[in-house]
Design a protein around this motif. Sequence first.
Motif, mmCIF file in Angstrom:
data_model
loop_
_atom_site.group_PDB
_atom_site.id
_atom_site.type_symbol
_atom_site.label_atom_id
_atom_site.label_comp_id
_atom_site.label_asym_id
_atom_site.label_seq_id
_atom_site.Cartn_x
_atom_site.Cartn_y
_atom_site.Cartn_z
ATOM 1 N N GLY A 222 -43.959 29.641 -44.860
ATOM 2 C CA GLY A 222 -44.788 29.516 -43.665
ATOM 3 C C GLY A 222 -44.005 29.761 -42.389
ATOM 4 O O GLY A 222 -43.200 30.693 -42.311
ATOM 5 N N ALA B 190 -38.718 32.624 -44.876
ATOM 6 C CA ALA B 190 -38.703 32.849 -46.320
ATOM 7 C C ALA B 190 -37.272 32.902 -46.812
ATOM 8 O O ALA B 190 -36.338 33.131 -46.031
ATOM 9 C CB ALA B 190 -39.413 34.157 -46.653
ATOM 10 N N CYS C 123 -41.044 39.121 -43.368
ATOM 11 C CA CYS C 123 -41.329 38.095 -42.352
ATOM 12 C C CYS C 123 -41.875 38.716 -41.070
ATOM 13 O O CYS C 123 -42.841 38.214 -40.488
ATOM 14 C CB CYS C 123 -40.069 37.288 -42.041
ATOM 15 S SG CYS C 123 -39.624 36.145 -43.369
ATOM 16 N N ALA D 215 -40.217 34.453 -36.754
ATOM 17 C CA ALA D 215 -40.238 34.411 -35.294
ATOM 18 C C ALA D 215 -41.282 33.382 -34.865
ATOM 19 O O ALA D 215 -42.306 33.220 -35.528
ATOM 20 C CB ALA D 215 -40.597 35.786 -34.752
HETATM 21 N N1 LIG Z 1 -47.027 29.795 -38.307
HETATM 22 C C1 LIG Z 1 -46.296 30.880 -38.562
HETATM 23 N N2 LIG Z 1 -45.500 31.424 -37.606
HETATM 24 C C2 LIG Z 1 -44.751 32.518 -37.830
HETATM 25 N N3 LIG Z 1 -44.722 33.155 -39.031
HETATM 26 C C3 LIG Z 1 -45.475 32.666 -40.032
HETATM 27 C C4 LIG Z 1 -46.310 31.513 -39.864
HETATM 28 N N4 LIG Z 1 -46.954 31.267 -41.022
HETATM 29 C C5 LIG Z 1 -46.536 32.223 -41.876
HETATM 30 N N5 LIG Z 1 -45.659 33.063 -41.313
HETATM 31 C C6 LIG Z 1 -44.981 34.215 -41.929
HETATM 32 O O1 LIG Z 1 -45.731 34.601 -43.068
HETATM 33 C C7 LIG Z 1 -44.925 34.503 -44.262
HETATM 34 C C8 LIG Z 1 -45.797 34.094 -45.417
HETATM 35 O O2 LIG Z 1 -46.503 32.905 -45.101
HETATM 36 P P1 LIG Z 1 -46.631 31.670 -46.111
HETATM 37 O O3 LIG Z 1 -45.287 31.149 -46.402
HETATM 38 O O4 LIG Z 1 -47.635 30.762 -45.533
HETATM 39 O O5 LIG Z 1 -47.160 32.415 -47.423
HETATM 40 P P2 LIG Z 1 -48.321 31.985 -48.417
HETATM 41 O O6 LIG Z 1 -48.383 30.507 -48.522
HETATM 42 O O7 LIG Z 1 -48.140 32.757 -49.669
HETATM 43 O O8 LIG Z 1 -49.559 32.516 -47.627
HETATM 44 P P3 LIG Z 1 -51.047 32.708 -48.149
HETATM 45 O O9 LIG Z 1 -51.701 31.425 -47.853
HETATM 46 O O10 LIG Z 1 -51.504 33.855 -47.324
HETATM 47 O O11 LIG Z 1 -50.987 33.008 -49.620
HETATM 48 C C9 LIG Z 1 -43.838 33.506 -43.921
HETATM 49 O O12 LIG Z 1 -42.712 33.725 -44.750
HETATM 50 C C10 LIG Z 1 -43.588 33.825 -42.447
HETATM 51 O O13 LIG Z 1 -42.736 34.937 -42.351
#
Ligand SMILES: Nc1ncnc2c1ncn2[C@@H]1O[C@H](COP(=O)(O)OP(=O)(O)OP(=O)(O)O)[C@@H](O)[C@H]1O
Length: 322
Positions: free
Chosen positions: A233, A237, A287, A251
Amino acid sequence: MGGTQHRLSIIGDVGVDLVLGPISGWPRIGTETVVERSELRAGGSAANAALAVSYLGGKSQLLSVVGNDEPGAWLAHELRPLQAALIPCSAPTTVTVGLIDSCGERTFFTTRGHLEALTYELLRPHIAPAPSANSIALLSGVFLTPALRASYPLLMRELHALGYRVALDTNWPPQDWSVALRAEVGGWISRCEHVLLNDLEVRSLADSEDLGAAIERLVPMLRQGATLVVKMGARGALAIQDGERCEQRAAAASIFDTIGAGDSFNAGYLLARLDGAGLADALAAGCTAATSIIARFPRRAIAAGELAGLRAHTATVLEEQA
Ligand SMILES: Nc1ncnc2c1ncn2[C@@H]1O[C@H](COP(=O)(O)OP(=O)(O)OP(=O)(O)O)[C@@H](O)[C@H]1O
Ligand SMILES: [Mg+2]
């Protein structure tokens, strides 16, 4: 950079998404809540990834099914610019309502719909041999396509035989984790070249509260040379490949709608890998792509190729390093 031909195939769920918000807390049953913003758009994790590829100026082939009703026709129309292979089936289209809470959490309601009609037998005639030696097939959103899920080991074997590397993003299982599910997903991850999960999925799969311990448990299950990516999130990552470990901070951005964050990450990461990026560069590309895409609302207004500069940047960095 492989010309105009796609080297990324994306197989999984597509649906109609209605995104609404923000709400603050869950309403009492029987009441009405007025919200400020909404967007009706093509969604589902496979469509989100394919759309993200197009925003980044890349090409992919999206393979899925659509229902034979009005929402299905609308969905096919929305995804037509992607030259998706959407196999029609006689079922009502899967619809998702996503409610965004002001705390940043989302709550989804999804109908079973046409995704239950997606089978290996329906899909197989549409899977061509890999167009080039380093082509990748991304399998996404398996828990919404239960019939295809039953054939996942066969599908992965077939994709390898056709010359693809396999990337997997399961997303969260609506039925929650069990011993049997962990064994099933464990079998899948040991067949993939890229395992793309989020923090909670990794910890749940490994049955460990602690992320470090969870990673230690999963890494020995990977194929040699395979990469495990953990999406975290707003924290960014991390990724591990053959003992090399990288971390990338996201960022800071003000984001209303994080739906599709993980799918947008997958698009950025996999396009970078196809362009020859190593672990750290691909992680950064994932990212950057995710944060840039989810920061935009409405999402539908992003033009194809609009974010191609992000990708060109990765390519330039790679060239300079070569
Ligand atoms: N609030 C945020 N601010 C900045 N970047 C974010 C944010 N949320 C997510 N990201 C970016 O998006 C990437 C993937 O998000 P996340 O880790 O939530 O994946 P996920 O849980 O698999 O998402 P999804 O719910 O779409 O399946 C993160 O590694 C980050 O780079
Ligand atoms: Mg995800």
